[in-house]
Design a protein around this motif. Structure first.
Motif, mmCIF file in Angstrom:
data_model
loop_
_atom_site.group_PDB
_atom_site.id
_atom_site.type_symbol
_atom_site.label_atom_id
_atom_site.label_comp_id
_atom_site.label_asym_id
_atom_site.label_seq_id
_atom_site.Cartn_x
_atom_site.Cartn_y
_atom_site.Cartn_z
ATOM 1 N N GLY A 121 25.256 31.476 33.542
ATOM 2 C CA GLY A 121 26.211 32.569 33.608
ATOM 3 C C GLY A 121 26.350 33.108 35.020
ATOM 4 O O GLY A 121 25.918 34.239 35.313
ATOM 5 N N ARG A 122 26.946 32.328 35.904
ATOM 6 C CA ARG A 122 27.156 32.778 37.286
ATOM 7 C C ARG A 122 28.256 33.829 37.306
ATOM 8 O O ARG A 122 29.351 33.616 36.778
ATOM 9 N N LEU A 123 27.953 34.934 37.927
ATOM 10 C CA LEU A 123 28.846 36.084 37.857
ATOM 11 C C LEU A 123 30.192 35.796 38.518
ATOM 12 O O LEU A 123 31.243 36.229 38.024
ATOM 13 N N LYS A 124 30.200 35.086 39.628
ATOM 14 C CA LYS A 124 31.457 34.775 40.300
ATOM 15 C C LYS A 124 32.361 33.939 39.403
ATOM 16 O O LYS A 124 33.569 34.188 39.310
ATOM 17 N N GLU A 125 31.818 32.942 38.734
ATOM 18 C CA GLU A 125 32.609 32.107 37.837
ATOM 19 C C GLU A 125 33.125 32.911 36.651
ATOM 20 O O GLU A 125 34.257 32.692 36.190
ATOM 21 N N ILE A 126 32.326 33.850 36.151
ATOM 22 C CA ILE A 126 32.761 34.667 35.011
ATOM 23 C C ILE A 126 33.921 35.568 35.414
ATOM 24 O O ILE A 126 34.957 35.623 34.732
ATOM 25 N N LEU A 127 33.773 36.301 36.522
ATOM 26 C CA LEU A 127 34.851 37.185 36.972
ATOM 27 C C LEU A 127 36.108 36.389 37.329
ATOM 28 O O LEU A 127 37.232 36.797 37.006
ATOM 29 N N GLU A 128 35.925 35.270 37.975
ATOM 30 C CA GLU A 128 37.044 34.420 38.357
ATOM 31 C C GLU A 128 37.801 33.922 37.132
ATOM 32 O O GLU A 128 39.043 33.948 37.088
ATOM 33 N N SER A 129 37.067 33.488 36.113
ATOM 34 C CA SER A 129 37.685 32.955 34.900
ATOM 35 C C SER A 129 38.367 34.054 34.095
ATOM 36 O O SER A 129 39.467 33.848 33.556
ATOM 37 N N VAL A 130 37.744 35.213 33.997
ATOM 38 C CA VAL A 130 38.340 36.308 33.230
ATOM 39 C C VAL A 130 39.608 36.808 33.901
ATOM 40 O O VAL A 130 40.613 37.113 33.232
ATOM 41 N N GLU A 131 39.603 36.904 35.235
ATOM 42 C CA GLU A 131 40.804 37.338 35.935
ATOM 43 C C GLU A 131 41.934 36.324 35.773
ATOM 44 O O GLU A 131 43.092 36.705 35.540
ATOM 45 N N ALA A 132 41.613 35.030 35.885
ATOM 46 C CA ALA A 132 42.646 34.008 35.684
ATOM 47 C C ALA A 132 43.129 34.012 34.234
ATOM 48 O O ALA A 132 44.331 33.856 33.968
ATOM 49 N N TYR A 133 42.210 34.176 33.299
ATOM 50 C CA TYR A 133 42.600 34.241 31.885
ATOM 51 C C TYR A 133 43.528 35.421 31.618
ATOM 52 O O TYR A 133 44.495 35.297 30.847
ATOM 53 N N SER A 134 43.267 36.561 32.241
ATOM 54 C CA SER A 134 44.108 37.737 32.013
ATOM 55 C C SER A 134 45.545 37.488 32.444
ATOM 56 O O SER A 134 46.491 37.903 31.759
ATOM 57 N N VAL A 135 45.723 36.781 33.568
ATOM 58 C CA VAL A 135 47.076 36.468 34.028
ATOM 59 C C VAL A 135 47.736 35.451 33.114
ATOM 60 O O VAL A 135 48.900 35.601 32.713
ATOM 61 N N ILE A 136 47.006 34.383 32.758
ATOM 62 C CA ILE A 136 47.576 33.332 31.908
ATOM 63 C C ILE A 136 47.903 33.878 30.525
ATOM 64 O O ILE A 136 48.939 33.545 29.939
#
Length: 397
Positions: free
Chosen positions: A166-181
């Motif tokens: 659970g790398r925090l950068k990957e989690i924040l990055e994925s959640v932000e991209a998911y929110s836009v998509i």
């Protein structure tokens, strides 16, 4: 006696330019040497140093009248209601060592990132080595509130179970991209193809948000992070394959590429164009030859000519400017309909492009038919392009 040497005179414009350069140098010095140590004033200390404090909204006031008006307003009521729901969800979840008081407050990304370790070279960007298990109680409470507000409920529990991957950068990055998509995804979409998925978290988030969608993630190899997220969510979405094997496309099949390297973006967008599929791309490594074949950008590796002493050599584009320039070329070439951006403190590649039949009306850009007369083909296409250009502010909405 010899007269004192006269100082070279400079115009007011040159003096202002020198002052701006000095200020920029001071800011660079500050970020390089002090940002890795953490800002001495965080968002919490800033608002809590005020005389009257509202912890639920993370706001401070100097005057009692302003504080009373805020406490009686709708914003405070909604914030208190959301905070109570977040605390109730935290108590019912498997999250341990998470502060309920931090989960009750409104989440502020700048405050959260300022408390995390940063990279040594980019002092303002968070480190890639931070994991969820390494966070303190207050930081875990803030992360829970962030996931509770921006991610599906199933993802909140999965982040708690993923463990050391659970790398925090990957989690924040994925959640932000998911929110836009998730916001740009067409209502007529029946399937999603996550190409060059990496750890596969974006596909898992979309599946948790839209259970009826046929979501499949693919990449050339299955990593340990893919297995960890698959076990955390309890479902298998990953399959081996590269972008060349992408098939079953159509107007109802959306294609997602998050930080695909090299030629992945171009190949995926060519396939979506041929099949009329909506697409959502977060570019990473962009080659100039793929989007601007006739342009040769100067780089720092090029040698200066013999006449450099007389004529200045062209200044090369820095990495950020080159990336933004190529994203614009990509958006123009494949007729992007929306341009979004995630927080640049999370990633250096924050631009999100969406095109095809995406969002709201589901309409797509019309291109002139090959071989058509000027009035119906190229000329008509240019007229429609100019009409679309007049609505450019909607592209960034």
């Amino acid at each position: 006696r010899c007269p004192p040497p006269s100082l070279p005179l400079c115009s007011r414009k040159e003096m202002m330019a020198l002052r701006r350069k000095t200020c920029c140098d001071l800011l660079v010095f500050f970020f390089i040497f002090f940002a890795p140590l953490g800002l001495p004033w965080t968002f919490d200390e800033l608002y809590s140093s005020r005389r009257y404090v509202c912890d639920d909204c993370a706001m401070g006031f100097d005057k009692l009248r302003a504080y009373d008006e805020h406490m009686a307003g709708k914003r405070h009521a909604l914030s208190a209601e959301r905070g109570a729901r977040a605390v109730a969800a935290l108590e019912a979840s498997a999250w341990d060592r998470a502060s309920p008081e931090a989960a009750r407050r409104d989440f502020d990304l700048g405050s959260f990132l300022s408390e995390l370790p940063t990279r040594s070279r980019e002092g303002f960007m968070m480190s890639q080595r931070v994991t969820v298990d390494s966070l303190g109680d207050v930081q875990r409470g803030k992360l829970f509130r962030y996931l509770h507000d921006n991610a599906p409920p199933q993802a909140v529990d999965a982040v708690c179970r993923v463990g050391r991957y659970g790398r925090l950068k990957e989690i924040l990055e994925s959640v932000e991209a998911y929110s836009v998509i998730e916001r740009r995804l067409s209502s007529s979409a029946s399937s999603v193809r996550d190409v060059a998925a990496g750890h596969g978290l974006v596909g898992q988030l979309l599946k948790a948000r839209f259970p009826d969608l046929d979501v499949r993630s693919s990449d050339r190899r299955r990593t340990d992070a893919v297995r960890a997220w698959t076990d955390a969510f309890g479902r298998e979405l990953f399959e081996l394959g590269d972008v060349e094997s992408l098939e079953d496309l159509g107007p109802n099949a959306a294609v997602v590429v998050v930080h695909g390297c090299d030629d992945v973006n171009k190949i995926a967008l060519e396939k979506t164009t041929n099949h009329g599929s909506p697409w959502h791309v977060v570019p990473c490594c962009l080659k100039t030859a793929n989007y601007l074949p006739r342009v040769k950008a100067s780089t720092s590796k090029q040698r200066s000519s013999k006449r450099s002493k007389v004529r200045k050599t062209p200044k090369p584009l820095d990495d950020d400017l080159r990336f933004a320039f190529l994203c614009g070329a990509l958006a123009s070439q494949y007729h992007a309909r929306h341009v979004d951006m995630i927080d640049p403190r999370i990633t250096k590649r924050p631009i999100v492009l969406s095109g095809g039949a995406c969002g709201g009306d589901g309409s797509s850009w019309e291109q002139p038919a090959a071989g058509a007369p000027p009035g119906e083909g190229e000329g008509e296409g240019r007229r429609r392009h100019l009409q679309s250009a007049s609505r450019l502010p909607a592209l960034f909405s």
